[in-house]
Motif scaffolding. Structure first.
Motif, PDB file in Angstrom:
ATOM      1  N   ASN A 216      47.264 -61.883  10.420  1.00  0.00           N
ATOM      2  CA  ASN A 216      45.824 -61.659  10.360  1.00  0.00           C
ATOM      3  C   ASN A 216      45.455 -60.397   9.595  1.00  0.00           C
ATOM      4  OD1 ASN A 216      42.907 -61.741  11.456  1.00  0.00           O
ATOM      5  ND2 ASN A 216      43.702 -59.796  12.243  1.00  0.00           N
ATOM      6  N   ALA A 217      46.322 -59.394   9.582  1.00  0.00           N
ATOM      7  CA  ALA A 217      45.988 -58.118   8.948  1.00  0.00           C
ATOM      8  C   ALA A 217      45.614 -58.328   7.486  1.00  0.00           C
ATOM      9  CB  ALA A 217      47.159 -57.155   9.063  1.00  0.00           C
ATOM     10  N   GLY A 218      44.529 -57.715   7.068  1.00  0.00           N
ATOM     11  CA  GLY A 218      44.087 -57.855   5.687  1.00  0.00           C
ATOM     12  C   GLY A 218      43.030 -56.830   5.338  1.00  0.00           C
ATOM     13  N   ILE A 219      42.854 -56.611   4.047  1.00  0.00           N
ATOM     14  CA  ILE A 219      41.840 -55.682   3.551  1.00  0.00           C
ATOM     15  C   ILE A 219      41.077 -56.355   2.414  1.00  0.00           C
ATOM     16  CG2 ILE A 219      43.137 -53.627   4.214  1.00  0.00           C
ATOM     17  CD1 ILE A 219      43.955 -53.322   1.267  1.00  0.00           C
ATOM     18  N   SER A 220      39.878 -55.857   2.145  1.00  0.00           N
ATOM     19  CA  SER A 220      39.082 -56.408   1.047  1.00  0.00           C
ATOM     20  C   SER A 220      39.165 -55.564  -0.217  1.00  0.00           C
ATOM     21  CB  SER A 220      37.619 -56.535   1.459  1.00  0.00           C
ATOM     22  OG  SER A 220      37.081 -55.260   1.763  1.00  0.00           O
TER      23      SER A 220
END
Length: 246
Positions: A88-92
């Motif tokens: 799930n970990a994520g960045i924009s």
């Protein structure tokens, strides 16, 4: 071997990740809360435990080899195997102008590298570290949290409202989808099901709390894919209403 199923959710200290952990926990899973920030991670674990979830903290920076290796060792010590991995970990990445927009003609290449490092390479790093533990499960599941903006079909259709141009984030999720398919192909002769989930536009700090959906609603598809029965789909991309076109 314990009958209790074991799940690891990355980026689980808040937002959609936290609600995925909650949903799996209320279904009887023992949940590892993967997160970099110690204070937020332990706060989330305590909150989950107060709600009756069997949770444990997993220090985890998906961009760091040693952190991921140590996380896999911790899960092995805690549980001996892994039944569900939710990446799930994520960045924009930062915008280049107003709102969320990332103009490809004005994009810092370091931003692209940073976003891909977390959203794609981080998923590969974590998945490969956890695969030996997943192979010990009778019904292992891998869920990669993607986004509808990863759909090239939707992005290329002028009649579909898909939001602003996001030249780092959107392609990183398209890349993640492609990686999801490659894992599903490679693991097709095993019992590991690998799918991508779109949470929709959810009001969290990731979106500046803009969006019509709650974190609980955003977590629903990932939870469904994490708990698929044997023989369920693999190598597909889902939202609430069903399959999303690539």
């Amino acid at each position: 071997m314990s009958e209790t199923k074991i799940a690891l959710v990355t980026g689980a200290n808040k937002g959609i990740g936290y609600e995925i952990a909650t949903g799996l926990g209320t279904r009887g899973y023992r949940v590892g809360v993967g997160a970099r920030d110690e204070v937020r991670r332990e706060s989330a674990v305590e909150k989950l435990r107060t709600a009756g979830v069997d949770a444990f903290g997993v220090p985890l920076d998906v961009t760091a080899d040693l952190s991921v290796t140590e996380a896999a060792e911790l899960v092995e010590r805690q549980a001996g195997r892994l039944d569900v991995l939710v990446n799930n970990a994520g960045i924009s990445g930062p915008p280049t102008g107003q709102g969320w927009a990332q103009d490809p003609t004005a994009l810092d290449l370091d931003v692209v590298r940073t976003v891909v490092e977390t959203n794609v390479i981080g998923v590969i790093r974590v998945t490969n570290a956890m695969l030996p533990l997943l192979r010990r499960s009778t019904s292992p599941r891998i869920v990669n949290v993607s986004s509808s903006v990863a759909s090239l079909t939707r992005q290329a259709d002028p009649d579909i409202e898909i939001g602003p141009v996001m030249a780092a984030y959107s392609p990183s999720k398209s890349f993640l989808n492609a990686v999801t398919v490659q894992y599903a192909r490679q693991l097709a002769d095993t019992n590991i099901l690998v799918n991508a989930a779109c949470p929709g536009l959810v009001a969290t700090d990731f979106t500046g709390f803009q969006g019509p959906r709650t974190p609980e609603q955003g977590a629903a598809t990932a939870i469904r894919l994490a708990t698929l029965p044997d023989g369920g789909p693999t190598g597909s991309f889902f939202e609430d209403d069903g399959v999303i076109p690539w």
